[in-house]
Design a protein around this motif. Structure first.
Motif, PDB file in Angstrom:
ATOM      1  N   LEU A 139       1.220  -1.549   0.220  1.00  0.00           N
ATOM      2  CA  LEU A 139      -0.476  -0.079  -0.195  1.00  0.00           C
ATOM      3  C   LEU A 139       0.969   1.017   0.001  1.00  0.00           C
ATOM      4  O   LEU A 139       0.530   2.078  -1.041  1.00  0.00           O
ATOM      5  N   LEU A 140       1.872   1.489   0.768  1.00  0.00           N
ATOM      6  CA  LEU A 140       2.937   2.444   1.000  1.00  0.00           C
ATOM      7  C   LEU A 140       3.813   2.391  -0.311  1.00  0.00           C
ATOM      8  O   LEU A 140       3.644   3.948  -0.637  1.00  0.00           O
ATOM      9  N   LYS A 141       4.207   1.646  -0.943  1.00  0.00           N
ATOM     10  CA  LYS A 141       4.083   1.020  -1.804  1.00  0.00           C
ATOM     11  C   LYS A 141       3.902   2.460  -3.105  1.00  0.00           C
ATOM     12  O   LYS A 141       4.624   2.797  -3.609  1.00  0.00           O
ATOM     13  N   ASP A 142       2.481   1.633  -2.984  1.00  0.00           N
ATOM     14  CA  ASP A 142       1.963   1.872  -4.743  1.00  0.00           C
ATOM     15  C   ASP A 142       1.614   3.237  -3.989  1.00  0.00           C
ATOM     16  O   ASP A 142       1.796   4.730  -4.991  1.00  0.00           O
ATOM     17  N   PHE A 143       1.211   3.676  -3.230  1.00  0.00           N
ATOM     18  CA  PHE A 143       0.538   5.073  -2.575  1.00  0.00           C
ATOM     19  C   PHE A 143       2.047   6.596  -3.227  1.00  0.00           C
ATOM     20  O   PHE A 143       1.842   7.375  -3.400  1.00  0.00           O
ATOM     21  N   SER A 144       3.184   6.581  -2.057  1.00  0.00           N
ATOM     22  CA  SER A 144       4.373   6.507  -2.556  1.00  0.00           C
ATOM     23  C   SER A 144       5.258   7.064  -4.710  1.00  0.00           C
ATOM     24  O   SER A 144       5.035   8.333  -4.724  1.00  0.00           O
ATOM     25  N   ALA A 145       4.260   5.876  -5.179  1.00  0.00           N
ATOM     26  CA  ALA A 145       4.858   6.319  -6.477  1.00  0.00           C
ATOM     27  C   ALA A 145       4.063   6.762  -6.845  1.00  0.00           C
ATOM     28  O   ALA A 145       4.090   8.430  -7.913  1.00  0.00           O
ATOM     29  N   LEU A 146       2.550   7.395  -6.770  1.00  0.00           N
ATOM     30  CA  LEU A 146       1.502   8.038  -7.198  1.00  0.00           C
ATOM     31  C   LEU A 146       1.788   9.407  -6.562  1.00  0.00           C
ATOM     32  O   LEU A 146       1.519  10.183  -7.280  1.00  0.00           O
ATOM     33  N   LEU A 147       2.114   9.480  -5.584  1.00  0.00           N
ATOM     34  CA  LEU A 147       2.007  10.840  -5.054  1.00  0.00           C
ATOM     35  C   LEU A 147       3.164  11.488  -5.902  1.00  0.00           C
ATOM     36  O   LEU A 147       3.587  12.706  -5.825  1.00  0.00           O
ATOM     37  N   VAL A 148       4.465  10.219  -6.105  1.00  0.00           N
ATOM     38  CA  VAL A 148       5.167  11.724  -7.095  1.00  0.00           C
ATOM     39  C   VAL A 148       4.679  11.745  -7.977  1.00  0.00           C
ATOM     40  O   VAL A 148       5.196  13.171  -8.557  1.00  0.00           O
TER      41      VAL A 148
END
Length: 246
Positions: free
Chosen positions: A162-171
């Motif tokens: 969840l955190l990996k995917d969310f971080s990628a979308l945040l970028v």
């Protein structure tokens, strides 16, 4: 970079930087993420049932976007927290709508022509190209990224994923600000660095339509709003000083 598009003539270097950032790094990547999510859903749903089921029957028996029926409590809490973060960080949705409403074509009390550096030119073409088009792009990419973020969050069944995917979308959602800061620091050339300084200095005061009988109060708390093209889009003028000095 959307602000750069607003103050720049079409096809100039800074305008092209804004359009490329939007179409490639934000709207483009966001759209491809959504398409990939749809393809994964269709593929998983199609393979989930026997071949005797037709495609429509299979889809009717699938959970939308393969959202897990049950996840551990800690994952549910993490999903709730990340959804709040998405809502808090997706300022593009609010600022694009606010800018379009504030700088509307027929707002005679708002000198949007001076804001974009074209005083006296208030034509529909000018407003469409310099005001509506950049903010429509900003709104579109905000909607796409918000939708993709929500789907990926509710799909996750592990906190790390969840955190990996969310971080990628945040970028992806912050790509325009990242490119703007790179230009501001001079990494993209002196010309673009000067343009970012120009954007930071652009602001207009918008007369308020409210009236008050207390003249002293009007002097102390000015009935004007100040529009700036940088991160803090619109603020009451009596708060603008505090913001600039944080």
């Amino acid at each position: 970079t959307f602000s750069l598009m607003m103050i720049s003539k079409p096809w100039s270097r800074e305008w092209l930087l804004g359009i490329i950032t939007s179409l490639v790094f934000q709207l483009g990547l966001g759209t491809m993420i959504v398409i990939n999510l749809v393809h994964e859903y269709n593929s998983t749903c199609y393979n989930q049932f026997d071949k005797d089921f037709n495609f429509n029957m299979r889809k009717s028996n699938c959970v939308p976007f393969n959202v897990p029926i049950w996840v551990p409590l800690e994952v549910t809490l993490a999903q709730f927290i990340t959804i709040i973060i998405v809502i808090a960080t997706q300022s593009d949705l609010l600022t694009s709508v606010t800018t379009l409403v504030t700088l509307r074509k027929n707002a005679e009390h708002v000198r949007w022509d001076e804001l974009i550096g074209e005083p006296g030119n208030r034509s529909w073409l000018q407003w469409t190209v310099r005001i509506m088009f950049p903010n429509a792009q900003k709104l579109s990419q905000g909607l796409v990224i918000s939708f993709a973020s929500f789907v990926i969050i509710v799909q996750s069944n592990e906190i790390i994923d969840l955190l990996k995917d969310f971080s990628a979308l945040l970028v992806v959602s912050e790509a325009d600000n990242i490119i703007f800061y790179l230009a501001d620091m001079g990494f993209l050339g002196e010309h673009l660095a000067m343009k970012t300084l120009e954007v930071r200095g652009v602001q207009i005061e918008i007369p308020s339509m409210r009236r008050s009988s207390d003249k002293d109060k009007n002097v102390e708390q000015s009935n004007r709003r100040r529009l700036s093209l940088t991160k803090f889009e619109i603020a009451n003028s009596n708060y603008a000083y505090l913001y600039r000095n944080i």
